[in-house]
Design a protein around this motif. Structure first.
Motif, PDB file in Angstrom:
ATOM      1  N   LYS A  77      16.279  -5.766  -4.565  1.00  0.00           N
ATOM      2  CA  LYS A  77      15.978  -6.067  -3.178  1.00  0.00           C
ATOM      3  C   LYS A  77      17.232  -6.004  -2.311  1.00  0.00           C
ATOM      4  O   LYS A  77      17.195  -5.505  -1.183  1.00  0.00           O
ATOM      5  CB  LYS A  77      15.371  -7.467  -3.087  1.00  0.00           C
ATOM      6  N   TYR A  78      18.333  -6.562  -2.794  1.00  0.00           N
ATOM      7  CA  TYR A  78      19.501  -6.725  -1.927  1.00  0.00           C
ATOM      8  C   TYR A  78      20.637  -5.753  -2.222  1.00  0.00           C
ATOM      9  O   TYR A  78      21.493  -5.538  -1.382  1.00  0.00           O
ATOM     10  CB  TYR A  78      20.004  -8.168  -2.025  1.00  0.00           C
ATOM     11  N   LYS A  88      18.672  -1.309  -3.056  1.00  0.00           N
ATOM     12  CA  LYS A  88      17.467  -1.032  -2.291  1.00  0.00           C
ATOM     13  C   LYS A  88      17.235   0.485  -2.177  1.00  0.00           C
ATOM     14  O   LYS A  88      16.125   0.979  -2.372  1.00  0.00           O
ATOM     15  CB  LYS A  88      17.604  -1.635  -0.906  1.00  0.00           C
ATOM     16  N   TRP A  89      18.299   1.182  -1.878  1.00  0.00           N
ATOM     17  CA  TRP A  89      18.194   2.627  -1.641  1.00  0.00           C
ATOM     18  C   TRP A  89      17.993   3.394  -2.934  1.00  0.00           C
ATOM     19  O   TRP A  89      17.493   4.492  -2.954  1.00  0.00           O
ATOM     20  CB  TRP A  89      19.465   3.104  -0.945  1.00  0.00           C
ATOM     21  N   THR A 133       9.656  -2.354  -4.086  1.00  0.00           N
ATOM     22  CA  THR A 133       9.605  -3.391  -3.060  1.00  0.00           C
ATOM     23  C   THR A 133       8.858  -4.598  -3.612  1.00  0.00           C
ATOM     24  O   THR A 133       7.836  -4.467  -4.287  1.00  0.00           O
ATOM     25  CB  THR A 133       8.885  -2.910  -1.793  1.00  0.00           C
ATOM     26  N   SER A 162       7.385  -8.471  -2.418  1.00  0.00           N
ATOM     27  CA  SER A 162       7.149  -9.375  -1.294  1.00  0.00           C
ATOM     28  C   SER A 162       7.853 -10.692  -1.560  1.00  0.00           C
ATOM     29  O   SER A 162       8.254 -10.985  -2.689  1.00  0.00           O
ATOM     30  CB  SER A 162       5.648  -9.608  -1.128  1.00  0.00           C
ATOM     31  N   ASP A 163       7.966 -11.507  -0.522  1.00  0.00           N
ATOM     32  CA  ASP A 163       8.632 -12.797  -0.678  1.00  0.00           C
ATOM     33  C   ASP A 163       7.868 -13.707  -1.635  1.00  0.00           C
ATOM     34  O   ASP A 163       8.468 -14.473  -2.379  1.00  0.00           O
ATOM     35  CB  ASP A 163       8.777 -13.488   0.682  1.00  0.00           C
ATOM     36  N   ASP A 181       8.794 -12.987  -5.099  1.00  0.00           N
ATOM     37  CA  ASP A 181      10.090 -13.606  -5.396  1.00  0.00           C
ATOM     38  C   ASP A 181       9.895 -15.064  -5.770  1.00  0.00           C
ATOM     39  O   ASP A 181      10.415 -15.559  -6.758  1.00  0.00           O
ATOM     40  CB  ASP A 181      11.007 -13.560  -4.170  1.00  0.00           C
TER      41      ASP A 181
END
Ligand code: UDP
Ligand code: MG
Length: 313
Positions: A254-255, A258-259, A264, A266-267, A270
């Motif tokens: 996620k952090y 990412k690229w 992906t 969702s929160d 997490d």
């Protein structure tokens, strides 16, 4: 002459007492020039006339004795009482329902005379068993042998002969929840096996319902192994490591990458993995507490630290 005790737990066996006695009589008669006998019935709170039937025998034959329980305590406790009260140089445990072939008794005695301390009757297969009992029994032994330190032989029954040394050692056990044959196996000693075909129950129905057997199985797991207590801890370790890996994967994806990782989350995903992680930690703490409880458990049951087979004179 050596004295041999018979221990017979009986729960609602009024119709079987007499046939068993006559069968024992015919087996024991040829042996009576070398052995004396004591036949100990333990009436486990029967609701029928089992006690009366045995009393008839005690009057006719001084070798027959009766221990009469105030209520039903279960077979394991009944055999325990028999073992505490018997006075023989060896004892032989046998069911009251004639499922254990009394004709094999001379074979048990012969093995004992050859130097075995414990002679165990192993049941080949019973026609009267339901498939639930058969499969349940298989699963029971597989699990028990996996989780306990004591080697338990599948299909070993309570139809067994014990030397006096084993009886004395057994009588040192203090625990209330017990599986007699499990504790005897724990004791060790020199063991031999005799295989037999279980017969049909003569009268009445087996009083061990599936439910009662399940309870007994649980008791044996708990009595012979501390594994169930530690299960929570193991699950915790698994969950924590798993969620740690999954969590790091999500976090990094996620952090940082990412690229790079086209992933992906969702929160709430997490959050879910974070909660699972915490649950794992809670379970691990539980497991830790269990370790302490396990220690307390072992101290409280006060098992003998060791068992001596024969002391050098
Ligand atoms: N028994 C007992 N107390 C009980 C249940 C059974 O003393 O609460 C005795 C019963 O009379 C018999 C033996 O234990 O002599 C074996 O019981 P059962 O035949 O019901 O069990 P299974 O043959 O299925 O092991
Ligand atoms: Mg039976």
């Amino acid at each position: 002459m050596k004295l041999l005790s018979f221990i017979i737990p009986a729960y609602n066996e009024s119709a079987n007492v007499m046939p068993l006695y006559t069968r024992l009589q015919s087996v024991l008669k040829p042996l009576s020039d070398r052995y004396t006998f004591e036949i100990l019935f333990v009436n486990d709170g029967s609701k029928d006339t089992t006690a009366e039937e045995v009393t008839k025998l005690t009057k006719a034959d001084t070798r027959v004795k009766l221990i009469d329980f105030s209520r039903n305590f279960g077979k394991e406790i009944a055999t325990t009482a028999g073992l505490r009260h018997c006075t023989g140089d060896a004892c032989m445990m046998i069911d009251a329902d004639l499922q254990h072939p009394a004709e094999l008794i001379p074979d048990f005695i012969a093995k004992w005379e050859e130097g075995s301390d414990v002679v165990v009757g192993i049941r080949k297969e019973s026609k009267s068993d339901s498939w639930v009992k058969k499969i349940g029994g298989k699963i029971f032994y597989v699990i028990l042998n996996k989780i306990s330190d004591t080697e338990i032989t599948p299909n070993a029954t309570d139809f067994r002969l014990l030397d006096r040394a084993v009886i004395d050692a057994f009588n040192e056990f203090k625990e209330t929840k017990r599986l007699t044959r499990g504790l005897i196996d724990w004791l060790g000693f020199r063991r031999t096996y005799i295989f037999f075909d279980a017969e049909e129950r003569l009268h009445g129905t087996a009083s061990y319902s599936v439910w009662k057997l399940l309870k007994l199985a649980l008791n044996s797991f708990m009595s012979l192994s501390l594994f169930p207590l530690k299960v929570a801890g193991y699950i915790g370790i698994f969950i924590t490591s798993f969620s740690l890996i999954a969590g790091s994967y999500i976090f990094l994806g996620k952090y940082f990458f990412k690229w790079y990782w086209a992933l992906t989350f969702s929160d709430s995903e997490d959050l879910a993995i974070f909660i699972v992680f915490l649950v794992g930690i809670i379970l691990m703490s539980l497991g830790l507490i269990s370790l302490y409880i396990a220690n307390i458990h072992e101290e409280v049951i006060k098992r003998p630290l060791y068992v001596i087979r024969k002391e050098r004179e």
